[in-house]
Design a protein around this motif. Structure first.
Motif, PDB file in Angstrom:
ATOM      1  N   ALA A 226     -20.493  -8.510 -27.083  1.00 10.32           N
ATOM      2  CA  ALA A 226     -20.504  -8.584 -28.547  1.00 10.32           C
ATOM      3  C   ALA A 226     -19.190  -9.089 -29.105  1.00 10.32           C
ATOM      4  N   SER A 227     -18.116  -8.928 -28.361  1.00 12.83           N
ATOM      5  CA  SER A 227     -16.810  -9.396 -28.833  1.00 12.83           C
ATOM      6  C   SER A 227     -16.794 -10.909 -29.008  1.00 12.83           C
ATOM      7  N   VAL A 228     -17.443 -11.630 -28.100  1.00 12.68           N
ATOM      8  CA  VAL A 228     -17.506 -13.092 -28.233  1.00 12.68           C
ATOM      9  C   VAL A 228     -18.231 -13.459 -29.518  1.00 12.68           C
ATOM     10  N   ALA A 229     -19.384 -12.849 -29.737  1.00 12.42           N
ATOM     11  CA  ALA A 229     -20.166 -13.155 -30.935  1.00 12.42           C
ATOM     12  C   ALA A 229     -19.420 -12.794 -32.209  1.00 12.42           C
ATOM     13  N   SER A 230     -18.563 -11.804 -32.158  1.00 14.10           N
ATOM     14  CA  SER A 230     -17.835 -11.404 -33.366  1.00 14.10           C
ATOM     15  C   SER A 230     -16.750 -12.407 -33.738  1.00 14.10           C
ATOM     16  N   HIS A 231     -16.236 -13.162 -32.765  1.00 18.59           N
ATOM     17  CA  HIS A 231     -15.182 -14.135 -33.039  1.00 18.59           C
ATOM     18  C   HIS A 231     -15.712 -15.496 -33.472  1.00 18.59           C
ATOM     19  N   LEU A 232     -16.870 -15.896 -32.971  1.00 14.64           N
ATOM     20  CA  LEU A 232     -17.337 -17.265 -33.189  1.00 14.64           C
ATOM     21  C   LEU A 232     -17.636 -17.618 -34.643  1.00 14.64           C
ATOM     22  N   PRO A 233     -18.057 -16.684 -35.509  1.00  8.54           N
ATOM     23  CA  PRO A 233     -18.279 -17.052 -36.908  1.00  8.54           C
ATOM     24  C   PRO A 233     -17.030 -17.528 -37.643  1.00  8.54           C
ATOM     25  N   ALA A 234     -15.863 -17.425 -37.027  1.00  8.29           N
ATOM     26  CA  ALA A 234     -14.664 -18.011 -37.629  1.00  8.29           C
ATOM     27  C   ALA A 234     -14.734 -19.540 -37.617  1.00  8.29           C
ATOM     28  N   ILE A 235     -15.624 -20.092 -36.776  1.00  4.20           N
ATOM     29  CA  ILE A 235     -15.836 -21.538 -36.751  1.00  4.20           C
ATOM     30  C   ILE A 235     -16.777 -21.897 -37.902  1.00  4.20           C
ATOM     31  N   PRO A 236     -16.414 -22.833 -38.777  1.00  2.00           N
ATOM     32  CA  PRO A 236     -17.272 -23.181 -39.913  1.00  2.00           C
ATOM     33  C   PRO A 236     -18.686 -23.556 -39.460  1.00  2.00           C
ATOM     34  N   GLY A 237     -19.682 -22.983 -40.137  1.00  2.00           N
ATOM     35  CA  GLY A 237     -21.076 -23.285 -39.849  1.00  2.00           C
ATOM     36  C   GLY A 237     -21.737 -22.331 -38.882  1.00  2.00           C
ATOM     37  N   VAL A 238     -20.950 -21.503 -38.211  1.00  2.00           N
ATOM     38  CA  VAL A 238     -21.499 -20.568 -37.232  1.00  2.00           C
ATOM     39  C   VAL A 238     -21.791 -19.232 -37.913  1.00  2.00           C
ATOM     40  N   THR A 239     -22.992 -18.707 -37.709  1.00  2.00           N
ATOM     41  CA  THR A 239     -23.362 -17.402 -38.258  1.00  2.00           C
ATOM     42  C   THR A 239     -23.791 -16.484 -37.126  1.00  2.00           C
ATOM     43  N   ARG A 240     -23.698 -15.198 -37.370  1.00  2.00           N
ATOM     44  CA  ARG A 240     -24.132 -14.204 -36.385  1.00  2.00           C
ATOM     45  C   ARG A 240     -25.432 -13.577 -36.859  1.00  2.00           C
ATOM     46  N   THR A 241     -26.463 -13.629 -36.027  1.00  2.00           N
ATOM     47  CA  THR A 241     -27.774 -13.103 -36.416  1.00  2.00           C
ATOM     48  C   THR A 241     -27.969 -11.664 -35.964  1.00  2.00           C
ATOM     49  N   ASP A 242     -27.215 -11.222 -34.967  1.00  2.00           N
ATOM     50  CA  ASP A 242     -27.136  -9.812 -34.581  1.00  2.00           C
ATOM     51  C   ASP A 242     -25.812  -9.631 -33.848  1.00  2.00           C
ATOM     52  N   ASP A 243     -25.593  -8.481 -33.266  1.00  2.00           N
ATOM     53  CA  ASP A 243     -24.280  -8.186 -32.679  1.00  2.00           C
ATOM     54  C   ASP A 243     -23.884  -9.157 -31.568  1.00  2.00           C
ATOM     55  N   ARG A 244     -24.867  -9.746 -30.891  1.00  2.00           N
ATOM     56  CA  ARG A 244     -24.533 -10.578 -29.733  1.00  2.00           C
ATOM     57  C   ARG A 244     -25.044 -12.014 -29.825  1.00  2.00           C
ATOM     58  N   THR A 245     -25.651 -12.395 -30.950  1.00  2.00           N
ATOM     59  CA  THR A 245     -26.263 -13.724 -31.057  1.00  2.00           C
ATOM     60  C   THR A 245     -25.651 -14.511 -32.197  1.00  2.00           C
ATOM     61  N   VAL A 246     -25.291 -15.769 -31.911  1.00  2.00           N
ATOM     62  CA  VAL A 246     -24.768 -16.650 -32.950  1.00  2.00           C
ATOM     63  C   VAL A 246     -25.669 -17.870 -33.082  1.00  2.00           C
ATOM     64  N   LEU A 247     -25.639 -18.463 -34.258  1.00  2.00           N
ATOM     65  CA  LEU A 247     -26.505 -19.591 -34.577  1.00  2.00           C
ATOM     66  C   LEU A 247     -25.684 -20.663 -35.273  1.00  2.00           C
TER      67      LEU A 247
END
Length: 276
Positions: A226-247
């Motif tokens: 989940a730590s990876v998914a929590s950091h990636l939304p800092a990239i513009p356009g990236v959203t988190r759909t749950d604790d471990r999934t990004v879109l």
């Protein structure tokens, strides 16, 4: 005719275990020789099939596995990392065909050394809601460049996965999965001859040029951590759909480059080895 070769290692002739493909493994140095010889077989086939030039990208792990002094002297080699486009660094619309050597099945499939990019860290990937691994993402990105995938070598699971994405691709199985770290092997000389013959026939075969499109595609990645998914939304356009999934949505090949940025972030956050 310009041919591009992406060379992975898990699907190489004779290799079945992390010890064969990870730096420091007891059989890794032998694995490097086996990888180089599979690539040489593909290169011979490409030139016999009419290639005027061949670019090889070392696409496995540290991306410095191939042995330049043992590689066919006619090729140009891309070696090392980081690379913005990772496994397809150097591929451009100017190429006529892609050849994939030593590829493996995606995470969750019972194939030799199966995983998707990061063995411990990525649970699943979806491209436009279709589950995907390294093979499907490469095929989709090459198509976005207008370059067809002509051939793929690997275990039978990887070959089946390629056929699901594009049934026109020539596939050459060099081993048959018994489990994730076990396989029935095609004899080495027979496998290399099959690679050479398969690639020669594949590049000789006229292929429809994929239609280049700049339409957006959806990429979802479910991480183990989940730590990876929590950091990636800092990239513009990236959203988190749950604790471990990004879109994220973007056109190809921009999406592939963005995904490679995901991998670099995940590598910085985690320290897990690539296999269980």
């Amino acid at each position: 005719m310009k041919v591009y070769v992406s060379a992975d290692m898990e699907g190489v002739t004779g290799l079945v275990d992390a010890e064969d493909v990870q730096p420091g493994g007891r059989d890794y140095e032998r694995g490097r020789v086996m990888m180089t010889e599979d690539v040489n077989a593909a290169v011979r086939g490409a030139f016999a099939g009419g290639a005027s030039s061949v670019l090889v990208n070392d696409a496995h792990g540290p991306m410095r596995n191939l042995l330049p002094d043992q590689l066919d002297p006619r090729v140009t080699l891309i070696k090392g990392r980081p690379k913005p486009m990772g496994m397809i660094e150097g591929l451009t619309p100017g190429y006529d065909a892609v050849v994939c050597v030593g590829f493996h099945a995606r995470a969750g499939v019972l194939g030799v050394l199966s995983h998707s990019f990061m063995g411990h860290e990525i649970e699943d990937i979806w491209l436009d809601d279709r589950v995907v691994g390294e093979i499907g993402l490469l095929q989709a990105t090459a198509a976005a460049y207008g370059v067809p995938v002509a051939a793929l070598t690997g275990d039978d699971s990887a070959c089946a996965e390629m056929t699901e994405w594009d049934s026109s691709v020539t596939v050459v199985p060099v081993k048959f999965a018994k489990d994730r770290f076990a396989a029935q092997l095609v004899p080495v000389a027979e496998a290399r001859a099959a690679i050479e013959a398969g690639v020669e026939a594949a590049v000789r075969t006229p292929r429809t040029t994929p239609t280049v499109s700049r339409s957006a595609h959806r990429l979802a990645v479910r991480w183990q951590n989940a730590s990876v998914a929590s950091h990636l939304p800092a990239i513009p356009g990236v959203t988190r759909t749950d604790d471990r999934t990004v879109l994220v949505e973007a056109p190809m090949p921009d999406l592939y480059r963005l995904f490679n940025l995901f991998l670099r972030v995940a590598t910085a956050i985690t320290s897990n080895p690539p296999y269980c």
